[in-house]
Enzyme design. Structure first.
Site, PDB file in Angstrom:
ATOM      1  N   GLU A 517       3.838  -8.006   8.944  1.00 18.57           N
ATOM      2  CA  GLU A 517       3.733  -8.229   7.746  1.00 18.57           C
ATOM      3  C   GLU A 517       5.045  -8.058   6.447  1.00 18.57           C
ATOM      4  O   GLU A 517       4.593  -8.489   5.117  1.00 18.57           O
ATOM      5  CB  GLU A 517       2.748  -7.871   7.014  1.00 18.57           C
ATOM      6  CG  GLU A 517       1.514  -7.637   8.202  1.00 18.57           C
ATOM      7  CD  GLU A 517       0.247  -7.630   7.118  1.00 18.57           C
ATOM      8  OE1 GLU A 517       0.058  -7.105   6.642  1.00 18.57           O
ATOM      9  OE2 GLU A 517      -1.030  -8.446   7.995  1.00 18.57           O
ATOM     10  N   LYS A 627       7.090  -3.380   8.980  1.00 17.64           N
ATOM     11  CA  LYS A 627       6.033  -2.237   9.035  1.00 17.64           C
ATOM     12  C   LYS A 627       5.206  -2.130  10.372  1.00 17.64           C
ATOM     13  O   LYS A 627       5.216  -1.280   9.504  1.00 17.64           O
ATOM     14  CB  LYS A 627       4.924  -3.559   8.017  1.00 17.64           C
ATOM     15  CG  LYS A 627       3.781  -2.825   7.633  1.00 17.64           C
ATOM     16  CD  LYS A 627       2.664  -3.394   6.964  1.00 17.64           C
ATOM     17  CE  LYS A 627       1.474  -3.245   6.359  1.00 17.64           C
ATOM     18  NZ  LYS A 627       0.333  -3.831   6.411  1.00 17.64           N
ATOM     19  N   GLN A 628       5.650  -2.542  10.762  1.00 18.07           N
ATOM     20  CA  GLN A 628       5.175  -1.807  12.115  1.00 18.07           C
ATOM     21  C   GLN A 628       5.768  -2.979  13.285  1.00 18.07           C
ATOM     22  O   GLN A 628       6.699  -4.132  13.595  1.00 18.07           O
ATOM     23  CB  GLN A 628       3.644  -2.783  12.607  1.00 18.07           C
ATOM     24  CG  GLN A 628       3.368  -4.327  11.884  1.00 18.07           C
ATOM     25  CD  GLN A 628       2.260  -4.685  11.250  1.00 18.07           C
ATOM     26  OE1 GLN A 628       2.269  -4.539  10.476  1.00 18.07           O
ATOM     27  NE2 GLN A 628       1.638  -4.320  12.703  1.00 18.07           N
TER      28      GLN A 628
END
Lengths: 799, 799
Positions: A517, A627-628
């Site tokens: 995101e 973010k990930q």
């Protein structure tokens, strides 16, 4: 003994709210936060809540600027009636951990037997000592039942004791305007319609403000006094007890039973507009124990028509059973659960405890019927408003598919039940065909207020499709494919066809957001495209499978699928553009990821974490910062799309720019590190993942557990260290073992079989617990595991 | 005679609201919509409003999903006191176009004399005929003054007449929850603090809810009755008049002056909590005329400290002048205005009327002091809430720079006055340095609720910088550069340095939105990058210019600019990445524009227009479809960045995918078509642009005029057909003439000179009206224009 114990737990507000989450009770239908029955003093902030999975109200969510198609109404999970309240007074002094002296205190979660326990030895301001123990259970046997066993022992005094058991309908959801991760506004969603009593059961009926739903909470109290026996912790209707029940009592009346004389018990009921209460007043002598069994039944209009009648019926069923019997069934249910997955690590007890805790949350959180799914925070809190995300398919289903097929099936059926909403959503997003599953939802409509990291995450449709195929590969269950799976695959495939376009011979998918995101609205997100390719191929395959079995009729009729359309699916899948950078030898996260400035992740200061709370989203979009796991996640779930060398380079590249600000990240890095033989790294990531909630490493466990991360912990063991993959060619295993461990083991279901894998520092042992012989690929070589003959293979060391 | 006349104007609600906009009166400080003094009947919807440029309240604008940095408070232009109300009754029958019989009706806008006129011949239900004429003027001479001259002639009856002049403080802004282009919610922003009377002037003081501002409206009425003279339209204190003024009168008292006996006039005042009114009752005989002069003065706390005292002082000033004197000064002001620009087209009277109308709006809309700018709808309505956009710099300043330098300067100063806000905004957006001007604002803070087509339009900072250089090039005004221009250039240049990053040797600017709002959050938007390059170069140049004049001290001290930083500017400008597609030979709008699917613009159905009201933004982002000129705009303002062949190809390419759903588009296409010699096309686009509001082609003129498009009309003539450019090497002209025209001419200021260009089908004549001789490039060849010697050059025909 699977137990988590917290002794002398701190009483500051943050720790209390954290404890409310950690010690919540849930069973997939209802969830109750671990609030203190007696509450906290003035000035303390508590997220006091009881939730029903799938029960919601609509809430308006105006957009700051109106644009066509932006979502302006969301669903929100409701805090329903508060039936936790129990107040104890001893000769006029009210029990509270914040007054008098707390001599001992501990909280315990028993994961073998499925209850929480709070034990306190308390001395009142005037010096009277009471031992209080509160056992709480959300029943797996009777899902609408929440049971509290409240026990108070007069240690060193004799006198009048009062117990007030309350049942409150006037409740609201928690809100915190400062935190983007919980609701930002207070609003009354639930309106009490009636408060009444029927045969000793108090009933509160409430209706939602907009969604037209009704919930009934029923409460019954049963008081027993054990005379002159020193209190022992634990429940049990042992001999020497006396019981009194308020059933049918008018105020001031008492009804007694049992052989001991407890004529002194006075029970009084009171009612107000939105509340019912029952007060028991009785004398105690030093050594006596009073035990209040408080039964709560919750019933809602999603699941039954005559809600109040159903609540009464269920309460009768609950009351007809001894508490001990209910406890026994709870233990039985969990015995099977633990037996089926049987995950165990040798050599790290703390970690084992965390793993246990996480797996326990998986059984607590999962919806058990078609009307619900698994919320991002399970049923432990209001974070993300009880919404269902892709977490279900990508982080939780991997566990249920391998260990709890009924849950897995229900979750797929729940997604199927909202397929029409997904088609509507696709239309709203401009598409001419297909189903676009909502990024976050309860009843099926999109609830995302910020589409760049909401509806733009089209991959959720691919995730759901992927999960359908994963379930099929593990089970070969053609029935579910026929019932709903193939239709999901087909409608999501149609979406990709409407999303994408050919450019220079390749099929492109533009203006989407991948899992990361911090990078939104990009073109050709590798994860999304790889998943869409898989989706398109499996739409075709699923129809072929059904055809081969002569079971395609319903699907073809319902969807009007044609050979031409299927050919288009295959063509697009074959032409799918998967970004690849020659120079770096990696798959770029999207078309433009690599041209952006690299964010120096190592230099991020503590006070800047997580970045999303300190930077404008657009600023983040301008950087290579994740973010990930995004491409790395694709490398896990679709590892055959690239060679191992590319995956190795990608992993190394993305590792440097990933903050893991999402709880869905480290587990995936752990899995891929294992796959690449980077076992130390895998172990490190795994530790971060496993301990997230128990250690509150993301500082927001107060709002609820991170359910997906808990599934991730499991995945990091089984898919990570164990290297399990279930592919079309069958089960593959690539076990590695961290040097910190002596060994680990796990079980899983595959087709008709149940298998156990046990790995120690030298050997990997695989045995067939039931079912027919299976071929397996271990380290790429084929073995056959047969009944009664354990396979034993040398474990490969770290690369 | 510059007049726009609408006879027998329709009385349906849509036409009425449209008329309110078309016939509004404004002077850059205040604006009053052309509402009927007497109002409409029940059930009609009116946008009744009076506005002050730059006067605002804060309004909360909650985001559906909270993310760091998203704007949650906006400013909104307020509808201030309603002083329009005048009710006429004749023997108890109230004048209304919706009762009785309307025998004649027309509305007129006199652009030479600067007023509107509404003329009605009305027969009451009982058969009395009255001639009503209402002349309204927003004074250019006395900006706080709005004057209404309300004239009623008793045509065929004698009897009692009543005039009620009202002054209402209880007003709200218009809202329409269905239309994204006007405010979506009703909210009381203005609270009446006091209603009082001082020396015959009613005063209403109101305060805003959040911004801490105060506004005072003052109203004075002067009644004159002209006895027994047949009514002639037009005002004028001719002999034979009698005047009565309510000044100092208590209710029921009358004061008379003049030689004619009108002792019968009774004046009564009434006050309520939020309203003042004055009622005049008097007898009339057939042939008599009553004339009410209603003076409104508006004063606000942004511009003065003692607001009420200032209002009284200004009212005294206004009342000290005869209405005729005020009209004369109005005409004088406009005479100069028309003389300075002198735009005229021969051979198309309708078009000439539309051009006139548009130019007139430019003088009505432009803020005349540093406290304000030009709202997207001028002062004609509440669309876009009175916000200032890039329209000012790119569509309006081109007119003022050439024709009204004082306005131009003030507009630049207004931007400079919010530079600190722009720096704060840059910080909010994550930047370590520089100034990011707000996409939409009144007082300087960002008001954009949807950043992908708001704050992401970083180009606004480049637009403002571009305008500073354009002003400098046309004026060579070093003073303004020293005062504020260079600082703007420098702080915006700093922003680009923080925005961009080097990739493979080129300077990239990622995650921005160009002018085209159908394509958001892209990388390397050609327009933005080209503008940033220009900005960076001119930041360096402006400092060099000041240094050469020894005037750099203040700037260097204030900004701390170093040689090193300037070198970085130059380096980045030199390395600026400007996307170019070899295959198509065009500049792609951004990095990924060309890989998207092409939207078939020709196939868009009427009911799908504009696309933004029928498609989810993300869906639009996935296509090659442009709301407006983007790369084509860059090709106009920075034409030397590419060769003409590239511009030709780009134009042809983008023309096919542009919907012109923005009113800022066709004018630019017209200009570039002219440049490419596509004169027929230029003419067609020009026509669409010129007639937008008078013909209500975008169907939303009711919410206000499209100011920028009006500037665009001007640009399409002067920059388009005339081919005017003012570059570093001087004035360039490339005149073409549409075959529909006999000729056209315009004037403009350049350095110390005023020039006139006159083009007919054969010849282009250029003359120097004042100032020193100038070198000009006409069709690329150098000429010198000298005092008293007209240049004459053959006009080139269409390619």
């Amino acid at each position: 003994m699977r137990q988590y114990i917290l002794k002398d737990f701190p009483l500051d507000n943050d720790s209390l709210k954290l404890g409310e989450t950690i010690f919540h009770n849930a069973n997939g239908y209802l969830g109750v936060r671990g609030n203190f029955e007696e509450g906290y003093p003035e000035g303390y902030d508590s997220i006091r809540g009881t939730y029903i999975n799938g029960f919601y109200d609509f809430a308006s969510m105006p957009q700051a600027e109106k644009l066509y198609g932006l979502i302006e109404e969301k669903q929100t999970m409701l805090n329903v009636a508060d039936t936790q309240g129990i107040t104890l007074s001893v000769e006029g002094e009210t029990f509270s951990l914040f007054e008098g002296t707390v001599l001992e205190r501990e909280r315990l979660l028993d994961m073998d037997r499925g209850f929480t326990l709070r034990r306190i030895l308390w001395r009142s301001p005037s010096g009277k000592t009471v031992r209080v123990s509160v056992k709480r259970m959300a029943s797996f046997y009777l899902l609408p039942l929440f049971l509290v066993e409240y026990r108070a022992e007069a240690v060193d005094f004799s006198g009048e004791v009062k117990l007030i058991s309350s049942h409150k309908g006037d409740v609201r959801n928690y809100f915190d305007p400062k935190d983007p991760r919980v609701a930002g506004e207070s609003f009354q969603h639930l309106f009490v319609q009636s408060v009444e009593e029927q045969e000793g059961v108090s009933l509160i009926t409430s209706a939602t403000s907009k969604s037209g739903l009704t919930v009934v909470s029923a409460v019954a109290n049963r008081l027993a006094v054990e005379k002159c026996q020193a209190g022992t912790f634990g429940a049990g209707n042992a001999a020497g007890q006396a019981e009194t029940s308020g059933a049918g009592n008018a105020a001031g009346q008492t009804e007694t039973s049992g052989e001991v004389n407890i004529a002194g018990v006075v029970s009084e009921r009171s009612f107000s507009e939105a509340e019912a209460a029952e007060t028991f007043t009785f004398p105690m002598e030093a050594g006596d124990s009073a035990v209040l069994y408080k039964y709560t039944i919750l019933c809602d209009s999603i699941r039954c028509e005559r809600v109040q009648a159903e609540a009464i019926k269920l309460m009768e069923q609950a009351l007809s059973m001894e508490a001990e019997e209910l406890y026994r069934r709870q233990e039985e249910y969990l015995q099977k659960f633990w037996q089926d997955c049987a995950v165990e690590v040798e050599g790290d007890e703390d970690l084992n405890e965390a793993i246990c805790y996480n797996l326990y949350q998986l059984v607590q959180s999962a919806g058990k019927d078609v009307h619900c799914n698994i919320a991002a925070k399970g049923l432990s809190g209001e974070g993300y408003e009880g919404h269902y995300f892709w977490d279900t398919e990508m982080y939780l289903q991997p566990f249920y598919i391998l260990n709890a097929r009924e849950i897995s099936k229900n979750l797929i059926r729940n997604r199927y039940s909202i397929l029409e909403h997904a088609k509507e959503n696709a239309k709203l997003l401009g598409h001419k065909k297909g189903a676009a599953f909502p990024w976050r939802t309860i009843m099926g409509r999109e609830c995302s207020g910020y589409f760049p990291s909401g509806s733009a995450q089209y991959h959720i449709s691919g995730d759901i499709a992927y999960c359908v195929t994963a379930y099929y590969l593990a089970t070969k269950d053609l029935e579910l494919l026929e019932e709903c799976g193939a239709e999901i695959l087909l409608e999501t495939a149609r979406l990709w066809m409407d999303m994408g376009n050919y450019y220079k011979g390749k099929f492109h998918i533009n203006a989407v957001t991948g899992p990361d995101e911090y990078t939104c609205l990009v073109n050709n997100n590798y994860y999304t495209n790889a998943l869409a390719q898989h989706n398109l191929r499996w739409a075709v395959k699923s129809l072929e499978l059904l055809k081969a079995a002569g079971r395609e009729k319903r699907l073809v009729e319902k969807t009007g699928i044609t050979a031409e359309e299927l050919a288009e699916f295959t063509e697009a899948a074959d032409a799918m553009y998967l970004p690849y950078d020659e120079e770096l030898g990696i798959n770029p996260q999207d078309d433009s990821f690599l041209q952006k400035a690299v964010w120096d992740v190592a230099a991020i200061k503590e006070e800047e974490k997580p970045l999303l709370l300190h930077y404008h989203p657009m600023y983040l979009y301008r950087y290579q910062v994740c973010k990930q796991a995004d491409t790395v996640l694709a490398h896990f779930i679709l590892e055959d799309a690239q060679d191992l060398e590319t995956i190795r380079k990608s992993f190394a590249y993305y590792e440097k720019v990933t903050t893991h600000d999402s709880s869905l990240s480290t587990c995936i890095y752990s899995i891929v590190a294992s796959r690449l033989g980077l076992v130390d790294k895998a172990y490190e990531y795994f530790g971060e993942s496993a301990k997230l909630d128990l250690f509150n490493t993301h500082k927001n466990t107060k709002d609820g557990i991170h359910t997906a991360n808990m599934g991730g912990t499991y995945m990091a063991i089984v898919y990570g260290f164990g290297g399990l993959r279930i592919k079309e060619r069958g089960v593959c295993l690539n076990p590695v073992i961290p040097r910190q461990w002596q060994g680990y083991k796990f079980r899983f279901l595959y087709e008709d079989a149940s298998l156990e894998v046990s790995v120690d520092r030298e050997r990997c042992r695989i045995s067939l617990l039931k079912g027919s012989a299976k071929e397996l690929l271990v380290y790429g070589e084929t073995y056959t595991v047969e009944p009664g003959r354990e396979l034993e293979i040398a474990v490969r060391s770290e690369k």
